[in-house]
Motif scaffolding. Structure first.
Motif, mmCIF file in Angstrom:
data_model
loop_
_atom_site.group_PDB
_atom_site.id
_atom_site.type_symbol
_atom_site.label_atom_id
_atom_site.label_comp_id
_atom_site.label_asym_id
_atom_site.label_seq_id
_atom_site.Cartn_x
_atom_site.Cartn_y
_atom_site.Cartn_z
ATOM 1 N N LEU A 181 -1.497 -4.242 -7.323
ATOM 2 C CA LEU A 181 -1.995 -5.803 -7.662
ATOM 3 C C LEU A 181 -2.005 -6.442 -6.465
ATOM 4 O O LEU A 181 -3.004 -7.408 -6.279
ATOM 5 C CB LEU A 181 -0.840 -6.457 -8.783
ATOM 6 C CG LEU A 181 -0.753 -7.719 -9.112
ATOM 7 C CD1 LEU A 181 -2.156 -7.987 -9.971
ATOM 8 C CD2 LEU A 181 0.457 -8.320 -9.855
ATOM 9 N N LYS A 182 -1.244 -6.413 -5.224
ATOM 10 C CA LYS A 182 -1.387 -6.929 -4.301
ATOM 11 C C LYS A 182 -2.770 -6.660 -3.460
ATOM 12 O O LYS A 182 -3.204 -7.522 -2.932
ATOM 13 C CB LYS A 182 -0.192 -6.806 -3.448
ATOM 14 C CG LYS A 182 1.326 -7.240 -3.772
ATOM 15 C CD LYS A 182 2.315 -6.834 -2.839
ATOM 16 C CE LYS A 182 3.584 -7.722 -3.065
ATOM 17 N NZ LYS A 182 4.564 -7.225 -2.276
ATOM 18 N N GLU A 183 -2.954 -5.357 -3.345
ATOM 19 C CA GLU A 183 -4.263 -4.743 -2.727
ATOM 20 C C GLU A 183 -5.580 -5.385 -3.612
ATOM 21 O O GLU A 183 -6.313 -5.749 -3.009
ATOM 22 C CB GLU A 183 -4.211 -3.433 -2.882
ATOM 23 C CG GLU A 183 -3.165 -2.521 -2.223
ATOM 24 C CD GLU A 183 -3.186 -1.138 -2.244
ATOM 25 O OE1 GLU A 183 -4.152 -0.759 -3.065
ATOM 26 O OE2 GLU A 183 -2.543 -0.477 -1.496
ATOM 27 N N ILE A 184 -5.467 -5.475 -4.953
ATOM 28 C CA ILE A 184 -6.553 -5.958 -5.599
ATOM 29 C C ILE A 184 -6.933 -7.584 -5.073
ATOM 30 O O ILE A 184 -7.954 -8.059 -4.940
ATOM 31 C CB ILE A 184 -6.611 -5.717 -6.911
ATOM 32 C CG1 ILE A 184 -6.551 -4.493 -7.578
ATOM 33 C CG2 ILE A 184 -7.633 -6.615 -7.842
ATOM 34 C CD1 ILE A 184 -6.217 -4.027 -8.884
ATOM 35 N N ASN A 185 -5.740 -8.054 -5.007
ATOM 36 C CA ASN A 185 -5.967 -9.792 -4.913
ATOM 37 C C ASN A 185 -5.559 -10.089 -3.478
ATOM 38 O O ASN A 185 -5.837 -11.293 -3.267
ATOM 39 C CB ASN A 185 -4.692 -10.513 -5.690
ATOM 40 C CG ASN A 185 -5.223 -10.185 -7.295
ATOM 41 O OD1 ASN A 185 -5.901 -10.836 -7.744
ATOM 42 N ND2 ASN A 185 -4.409 -9.195 -7.956
ATOM 43 N N GLY A 186 -5.357 -9.088 -2.728
ATOM 44 C CA GLY A 186 -5.290 -9.278 -1.260
ATOM 45 C C GLY A 186 -4.177 -10.351 -0.822
ATOM 46 O O GLY A 186 -4.299 -11.244 0.112
ATOM 47 N N ILE A 187 -3.106 -9.936 -1.350
ATOM 48 C CA ILE A 187 -1.738 -10.492 -1.254
ATOM 49 C C ILE A 187 -1.256 -9.802 -0.239
ATOM 50 O O ILE A 187 -0.754 -8.478 -0.471
ATOM 51 C CB ILE A 187 -0.845 -10.704 -2.514
ATOM 52 C CG1 ILE A 187 -1.685 -11.669 -3.653
ATOM 53 C CG2 ILE A 187 0.462 -11.385 -2.297
ATOM 54 C CD1 ILE A 187 -1.230 -11.585 -4.969
#
Length: 202
Positions: A181-187
């Motif tokens: 989820l972090k990787e997809i949204n660049g968090i």
């Protein structure tokens, strides 16, 4: 009887005088006779001249009346001639019209066939229009469904962060790892999320 001598002389003297008077009376009466005869002759002559003049005037009036009547008759003849020409023209037009009606009658079966074909073409056009409208309705329905599906897909692909949410809860609810989820949204590691933020799930 006897006449006195002095009266005899007078009587003798008056005799010629009386004779002259009588002769003057006779000669005076005879001098009017030619004028009387002239007047007597002029009366019938004047009457004849008057009658002749009157008759001539009557004849002239009669001739004028006859001439006027002849002019009226000539005008009527001319009018009748024009009417005859008009009737002849109308007769020709009537013949042409009858010929045209005959031609139309002869072509009537062909005209009926053409009208039937036109009706069939109109029916086919109406059917095509009905099918086209039906296809258009189906396309619109499919488009609406596609838009709804796309909206559902978008709703499934994105998640709007609510107040109190965190990455662990969101990843657990949508069956995705928190790392992905972090990787997809660049968090980043130290970056926080906020309410109203849209997070891509796939």
């Amino acid at each position: 009887g006897d006449i006195a001598p002095e009266w005899k002389a007078d009587y003798k003297d008056t005799g010629p005088i009386r004779t002259d008077i009588a002769s003057k009376k006779v000669s005076g009466s005879t001098s009017y006779l030619p004028w009387i005869l002239v007047i007597i002759l002029l009366i019938p002559l004047c009457y004849f001249v008057y009658e002749t003049t009157q008759r001539k005037q009557d004849d002239e009036n009669l001739v004028s009346a006859v001439e006027r009547r002849l002019l009226i008759i000539e005008e009527q003849i001319h009018s009748l001639q024009n009417s005859l020409d008009l009737l002849t023209s109308l007769e020709g037009q009537l013949n042409d019209l009858q010929l045209e009606v005959s031609n139309i009658t002869n072509r009537l079966p062909t005209a009926i066939s053409i009208e039937r074909i036109r009706q069939q073409i109109n029916d086919q056009n109406n059917e095509i229009e009905r099918i086209t409208q039906k296809i258009q309705n189906i396309n619109e329905s499919n488009l609406n469904n596609s838009e709804k599906d796309q909206q559902k897909i978008e709703e499934q692909q994105y998640y709007v962060v609510q107040k109190g949410d965190n990455l662990f809860q969101i990843s657990s609810k949508n069956k995705i790892t928190m790392q992905k989820l972090k990787e997809i949204n660049g968090i980043g590691p130290d970056e926080a999320i906020f309410p109203g933020q849209r997070l891509l799930l796939e």
